[in-house]
Scaffold this active site. Structure first.
Site, mmCIF file in Angstrom:
data_model
loop_
_atom_site.group_PDB
_atom_site.id
_atom_site.type_symbol
_atom_site.label_atom_id
_atom_site.label_comp_id
_atom_site.label_asym_id
_atom_site.label_seq_id
_atom_site.Cartn_x
_atom_site.Cartn_y
_atom_site.Cartn_z
ATOM 1 N N HIS A 1 0.835 -1.238 0.137
ATOM 2 C CA HIS A 1 0.088 0.035 -0.118
ATOM 3 C C HIS A 1 0.720 1.218 -0.117
ATOM 4 C CE1 HIS A 1 -4.295 -1.502 0.933
ATOM 5 N NE2 HIS A 1 -3.496 -2.559 0.974
ATOM 6 N N GLU B 1 3.123 -0.312 3.860
ATOM 7 C CA GLU B 1 2.925 0.996 3.408
ATOM 8 C C GLU B 1 4.179 1.372 3.104
ATOM 9 O OE1 GLU B 1 -0.065 2.396 3.382
ATOM 10 O OE2 GLU B 1 -1.183 0.973 4.755
ATOM 11 N N HIS C 1 -40.379 -38.753 14.675
ATOM 12 C CA HIS C 1 -41.825 -39.533 15.293
ATOM 13 C C HIS C 1 -41.484 -39.000 16.751
ATOM 14 C CE1 HIS C 1 -41.823 -42.862 11.971
ATOM 15 N NE2 HIS C 1 -42.793 -41.794 11.904
ATOM 16 N N GLU D 1 -39.996 -41.374 19.778
ATOM 17 C CA GLU D 1 -38.688 -42.044 19.207
ATOM 18 C C GLU D 1 -37.633 -41.144 19.794
ATOM 19 O OE1 GLU D 1 -38.910 -43.169 15.174
ATOM 20 O OE2 GLU D 1 -40.643 -44.526 15.552
ATOM 21 N N GLU E 1 -31.815 -45.725 12.493
ATOM 22 C CA GLU E 1 -32.662 -46.352 13.493
ATOM 23 C C GLU E 1 -31.527 -46.514 14.500
ATOM 24 O OE1 GLU E 1 -35.892 -46.708 13.560
ATOM 25 O OE2 GLU E 1 -36.546 -46.426 11.668
#
Length: 1350
Positions: free
Chosen positions: A218, A311, A536, A539, A735
């Protein structure tokens, strides 16, 4: 003679050709520099963009053995972002063993020293290679990338001598500061991606390359600044924001500063601040001043690259005479800094079983919370200061390896090669200890401590690194769960986001916890994953496991390498409970019951999704709709739905057309088996396959703990199949155990059995292929591109950002990326055994010429204002674009139903308060003399602007459905209030003519009954006529005189000029498109369906295709869109008339099941339709548009544009036309009297504004069906013959005139008789004309309308 003339012509032709060739050579010599005669650098001038481009191309050609020039993208104004790669063998993709270094300059366009210094640096490196040992060694061992200018547009606007940046060159061409536009760790950066193509390109470049060290150059002072650039407090200055590598950053900054004679003093003595001091010439960024959105922090946090900001000079754009001094000041510093890429520790990470390189393995240093990862060749580079370190390396699927006591000394990096054993490996190898004290190779399966300090047992190390387990196991009821989620969201806010996707039947929120290193943001290239539990209600194990998982991930982030890597590389969404109502009805201890299984409406949610084989008759439940909308809103790649009642991983398909239990294979069966096995293998009881041995009623056996769904039993309306068929997401059902609601005391056992499985399954999201689909023209991502695999009949699509993920098992594949309006690209991909293969596709837009031949797009750079608007349309076309627009739009609504007088007052109020953009017009009056109003909103509402598209919004055709009226009034107010405040709204209004008819049946509205969902009172006008069956263009089809309301609207429609019309009605939740009348086929059905789909896609309910209306017999409607005749077929509809006689497509939106819902429902209905209404303002700018004119530039009014051989539109005043078309390739033909017909193929892109076509006509070449030249020649010959014949007759007559004077009177008499006959014939002709005046006029209206019909 003819032979001599031919030879002369031939000689002249040869000489002219020779002369032309010499001219070309001469011109070329002016515009190019011979490779061996590049002008020596003078260090006394700046290079503009064109000069820089020429120089870089020449250098790349001259030094092709060590230089390769590429562009990483383009600027706003279409300038290339050039990068010169300098290294030995620069044309190879990646070079193992070479760390990547980069310099970026001119990020702020007016800070120009950096640009020139980097030009000098690359020239120096190229010239000195092979001559200077230092440079030669650097380039032989380092992969160097130099970008002289990241902001070429800003540079072109800057002025030499401007030291303080007073001109407009700092920012890019969209006035965006590029060093404030990167994603930030402490602050959300709100910048439109379309406004910062430079940042987007550089981000992509950083993420695609594993840079190790970088410098960002920069100007404005003289100092080396290091991360972090901002702090959480964002104090303007004075707050030291320390990074994990703070000491290393200080050292690197010091290396640069001490080699710059000005910087090392710490006293730059700049004119703007002569007293500014920097100790040793370096500073922490945030301590100096706070910068949010900076590039150096992004490099460190997201790219794994250490970057500092240099810079270089007090004056930002000093006189060119100062350049030599600046080069001398920085040359040594630039070289010394580059050389520091070789400090620390480096090496390779490989797999033990086959010595294959492991890409993306994570290298962690104890005590420093910043990791690096390996490249595609398994090499890594970790910059470190001298000292002793403990280093851990991990890779998914492998046993992590920790090495203690790694010595890093001054100078070259220590070499530490790591070999990792697969987690399921059976033959651990012995560590290899090399002779060299600086090079170490270790193996992750070591069982004894070696001189390098390897842990005694890999398994012990693997478990010991998991330091925090869930601290409490219990069942969480809804309120308890909510508090749990709030607590972890608050305690770990840097990596979590708690959000709701909707409500259950009983009003409980459906919570989702997002866990990511950048929560709330889709990061380019990062896959999105989801877990859903408790579908569910009874569950419950999945619900509790997901709460455990949230705790585990949060508590171990930053300390456990596996968790850290997973969160840093994946956006994880966890929904603990999809059915909270059912859970509250369930009972602890339920083994296999059904109490609480369904939702509170007693519907099974896993039988409630649209099904590919069977029609689901149950009404769609709010929980189902919420999840469907959620799944369509995020680019999920992989998902699992956690259940209970067995112990197995179940994968698609869940059913088959015959409804029998047999294997129903999906196109990705091998992928589903791979991810299912990844879960089951980590759960020994599940993998054993005997799921419920302790439960006598269950005697199931699943090989390796997985099963195809339909092979187990048929499930219609399941969630996993819907995900796979309708989204990019692969979902399985897990499951978790045979006990649905086990005692709380058993929960720790379930966690221990599934902990590794849950993590391993998430890792599967990083298998297969991923990458970007990129537009070659501007480097932007292409949304909705299709990725197909030659052997798999299941395409996936790219996200809104253009990134994609395609799960695949290891192997060789042929992939093709395609998108509407682009040429397809194919490639062969080898998917590795572990990890993901990165493949980017760059597609080229297709273009056409007037011969209809498709070519690559060579569209020239557009007018900046037009290009800016096209960028806005592209930005708003993405999902996030309209969301952001709504977020930034001021709204303060007070919804209620208004009667006619209030509607009139409201409309007049808009014109009084916003006179510059509104105009109110009376179209006519109803039967009871109420005015039918039309409000126009545009920047010139009283001026005809045929070049702008015109859109019509209509409501209230049925007075008993007044929701549309209120929505359009709110829409009009929102547009007016935000004009001049919101840039996007302002630009849309400036570029569009918006006409709003809020109520075309005001009499019926006065008769309607509020809060009555089914009443027909007010549906018709006061004559009892349904206005939507009164729009007959043919007088012969009308049973009675037109109703006054109908005639008023018909007159407006027949003004033509409208591009699109949207009508709002009620009584359902869907969108219909023409025709309402029963027709066999619709010529432009694709376009009409596309327009309806665009409205539906932005509506949270319509897009799901489930009306949810009590009396609906339609079931699921694909995408919520239907051809109108398939719903309620009838004649005389407004949309059909608009199509046939207004040449304007019209869609009808049914906003709610209830015709006249209560007023408190209006805010919800407005929220549901607001984005869709705005989307129509975007869509009206797509398709094709242009102007038709002749060769002289005169516009041709009334030319016919024939679309795909069917639908026609006409050019308006100025020769303008605009037609909406679905994305894809289309054929257009242009016809005008007296001109040659033109035809062209055009490509319409789904996210692009219409490109302007200029069609120039030649004169018609045929006359009476014959070639113009033949007709003209024949006419000339006939005229010549006529003249010759006349001359002969005159001569003959003159010769006989004296002999025939006596016959003169007879001839005169015959002439008088002939004139009398002519007079009689004229009278007969007039009589014939009078007979036409008294013809039957009964069909005149019809004839007139049909004359005007398309």
């Amino acid at each position: 003679m003819s032979g001599q003339r031919g030879n002369s012509l031939c000689s002249w032709h040869k000489l002219s050709s020779l002369g032309f060739s010499l001219l070309v050579v001469y011109i070329s010599s002016i515009n190019s520099v011979p490779l061996d005669k590049l002008e020596p650098e003078t260090y006394s001038k700046y290079y503009n963009y064109d000069q820089l481009t020429d120089l870089l191309k020449s250098l790349a050609q001259k030094y092709a053995n060590i230089a390769n020039l590429t562009s990483v993208g383009r600027s706003v104004e279409n300038r290339e972002l050039w990068v010169m790669r300098i290294t030995k063998d620069p044309h190879d993709d990646d070079i193992p063993g070479k760390p990547k270094f980069k310099y970026v300059g001119n990020m702020h366009g007016d800070e120009t020293v950096s640009r020139q210094v980097l030009i000098y640096l690359l020239e120096y490196l190229l010239e000195k290679y092979g001559e200077d040992p230092r440079v030669t060694e650097l380039l032989d061992s380092t992969d160097v990338y130099i970008m002289p200018s990241m902001n070429p547009d800003g540079f072109e606007r800057s002025e030499e001598g401007d030291c303080t940046g007073k001109d407009e060159g700092r920012n890019n061409a969209k006035n965006q500061d590029l060093n404030r536009s990167f994603p930030d760790q402490f602050k959300e950066i709100h910048v439109n991606a379309e406004d910062i193509p430079e940042v987007t390109a550089v981000m992509r470049w950083i993420l695609q390359n594993k840079f190790v060290l970088s410098g960002n150059l920069h100007g404005g002072t003289v100092v080396a600044s290091y991360p972090f650039d901002d702090s959480e407090s964002h104090n303007p200055e004075g707050t030291y924001s320390k990074s994990p590598d703070d000491a290393l950053f200080r050292y690197l900054a010091q290396v640069y500063a001490e080699n710059n004679p000005v910087m090392k003093t710490g006293q730059p003595k700049c004119m703007e601040n002569k007293n500014e001091r920097f100790e040793n010439g370096i500073t922490n960024g945030a301590k100096w001043y706070d910068v949010a959105g900076g590039m150096q922090d992004f490099n460190y946090l997201k790219g794994g690259c250490l970057e500092i900001t240099m810079e270089l000079s007090c004056c930002k754009y000093p006189a060119s005479t100062q350049l030599k001094t600046e080069w001398d000041n920085n040359r040594e510093a630039l070289l010394a800094y580059m050389e520091k890429i070789h400090i620390g520790v480096r090496g390779f990470v490989r797999a033990a079983r086959n010595d294959a390189p492991l890409a993306d393995a994570v290298v962690m240093v104890a005590g420093i919370k910043h990791n690096v990862s390996t490249s595609r060749f398994g090499d890594y580079y970790r910059l470190l200061l001298p000292g002793t370190y403990n280093i851990t390396v991990l890779a998914p699927g492998y046993i992590p390896m920790s090495v203690s006591g790694v010595e890093v000394t001054e100078g070259k990096a220590a070499v530490l090669n790591i070999t990792l054993e697969a987690e399921n490996g059976e033959n651990p190898a012995t560590p290899s200890i090399p002779d060299s004290p600086t090079e170490t190779s270790v193996n992750s399966a070591s069982t004894e401590s070696s001189s390098t300090g390897v842990d005694k047992a890999a398994d012990e190390e693997k478990d010991s690194r998991v330091t925090v387990q869930p601290q409490e196991f219990r069942h969480h009821h809804y309120n308890d769960m909510h508090l749990f989620l709030q607590k972890f969201s608050s305690d770990y806010s840097s990596i979590t986001r708690l959000y709701s996707i909707g409500k259950s039947v009983q009003g409980r929120l459906l919570w989702v916890m997002e866990i990511s290193d950048n929560p709330g943001v889709h990061e380019l290239g990062e896959p999105e994953f989801k877990y859903i539990g408790n579908m569910h209600g009874n569950e419950v194990v999945g619900r509790e496991l997901l709460l455990n998982l949230i705790e585990y991930l949060c508590r171990n982030y930053g300390t456990d390498p596996e968790v850290t890597q997973l969160i840093n590389s994946t956006r994880i969404h966890i929904m603990p409970s999809m059915n909270p109502d059912g859970y509250e009805a369930s009972q602890e201890g339920d083994n296999g019951g059904i109490q609480g299984r369904n939702n509170s409406n007693n519907y099974d949610l896993n039988r409630n999704f649209p099904d590919r084989f069977n029609f689901v008759t149950d009404p769609r439940q709010p929980e189902t709709l919420a999840v469907m909308n959620w799944a369509l809103s995020y680019p999920f790649v992989l998902s699992a739905n956690l259940h209970g009642g067995s112990l197995v991983v179940n994968y698609p398909f869940d059913d088959n057309p015959d409804n029998v239990s047999r294997y129903s294979k999906s196109s990705d069966d091998d992928v589903f088996r791979m991810v299912a096995l990844a879960y089951s293998r980590e759960n020994s009881q599940m993998y054993d396959g005997h799921s419920c041995m302790d439960v006598a009623s269950y005697q199931e056996n699943f090989k390796h703990g997985i099963t195809n769904g339909a092979d187990w039993y048929n499930v219609h309306g399941g969630m996993q199949d819907w995900n796979y068929v309708n989204t990019n997401c692969f979902e399985v059902t897990i499951e978790l155990g045979c006990f649905k609601y086990p005692p709380a005391a058993d929960l720790p056992k379930y966690w221990e059995q599934n902990r590794r499985s849950l993590l391993q399954f998430i890792r599967q999201v990083h298998r297969g292929v991923k990458g970007m689909v990129i537009d070659s023209k501007d480097g932007s991502g292409i949304p909705n591109a299709t990725i197909t695999v030659d052997t798999v009949n299941h395409p996936i699509r790219s996200s809104v950002a253009g990134d994609y993920w395609r799960l695949l098992v290891p192997g060789k594949y042929h992939l093709t990326a395609s998108a509407q309006g682009y040429s397809s690209v194919s490639t062969v991909v080898i998917v590795p055994e572990d990890g993901v293969e990165i493949v980017h596709f760059t597609l080229t837009r297709i273009h056409s010429n007037m011969n209809g031949q498709m070519t690559e797009d060579t569209t020239p750079v557009l007018d900046p204002r037009l290009k800016e608007f096209q960028s806005l349309i592209k930005q708003l076309s993405g999902e996030s674009g309209l969301d952001k627009l709504i977020k930034d739009t001021h709204t303060q609504s007070s919804f209620r139903y208004r009667r006619y007088s209030e509607v009139s007052e409201f409309l007049r109020g808009l014109t009084l308060n916003f006179p510059e953009i509104t105009s109110l017009q009376s179209l006519g009056q109803s039967v009871e003399f109420r005015t039918i109003w039309a409000l126009e909103i545009s920047n010139n509402p009283k001026v005809q602007e045929p070049s702008e598209p015109k859109i019509r919004f209509v409501a209230g055709i049925h007075g008993n459905a007044p929701v549309g009226t209120e929505l359009l009034l709110e829409f009009a107010a929102s547009l007016c209030i935000n004009y001049g405040k919101n840039p996007a709204i302002t630009r849309l209004i400036n570029e569009t003519r918006i006409v709003i008819l809020p109520s075309i049946n005001p009499d019926g509205r006065e008769l309607a009954k509020e809060k009555n969902c089914t009443s027909t009172a007010g549906m018709t006008n006061v004559h009892g006529k349904d206005l939507d069956s009164d729009f007959f263009g043919n007088a012969s089809q009308r049973a009675a005189e037109l109703q006054p309301e109908t005639r008023a609207v018909m007159d407006l429609i027949q003004e033509r000029g409208f591009t699109l019309s949207v009508a709002l009605d009620g009584g359902s939740v869907l969108v219909t498109y023409p025709y309402d009348k029963p027709v066999q086929s619709v010529e432009n059905a694709d376009t009409l369906r596309y327009l309806a789909t665009m409205y539906a896609n932005h509506h949270p309910k319509i897009q799901l295709g489930d009306t949810g209306c009590p009396d609906s017999q339609m079931g699921t409607i694909p995408n919520g869109v239907l051809r109108a005749a398939e719903w309620h077929s009838h004649l005389g509809s407004m949309k059909d008339f608009s199509m046939d006689f207004g040449h304007c497509p019209e869609i009808t939106v049914y906003t709610s099941c209830c015709l006249f819902p209560t007023a408190d429902m209006l805010p919800t209905l407005w929220a549901e339709n607001r984005k869709s209404l705005l989307s129509m303002l975007v869509e009206v700018h797509k398709g094709i548009r242009g102007v038709v004119k002749d060769k002289s530039g005169k516009p041709i009014v009334g030319a016919i544009i024939v679309l795909n051989g069917g639908v026609r539109v006409f050019t308006s005043e100025g020769g303008y036309f605009h037609a909406l078309l679905a994305p894809g390739l289309h054929k257009i033909e242009v016809v005008a009297d007296g001109y040659q017909q033109q035809s062209q193929k055009v490509s319409v892109l789904p996210f692009e504004a219409a490109s302007s076509l200029i069609i120039e006509f030649d004169m018609e070449n045929d006359i009476f069906g014959l070639p113009r030249e033949l007709v003209v020649a024949s006419a000339a010959a006939a005229m010549t013959a006529l003249i010759v014949t006349a001359c002969i007759i005159w001569c003959v007559c003159s010769a006989k005139s004296n002999r025939q004077k006596d016959g003169f009177h007879r001839l005169r008499q015959e002439r008088d008789d002939y004139e009398d006959e002519i007079r009689l014939m004229s009278m007969g002709s007039k009589k014939s004309l009078l007979s036409h005046e008294f013809q039957d006029e009964s069909e005149s209206d019809e004839d007139t309308l049909y004359t005007n019909k398309l």
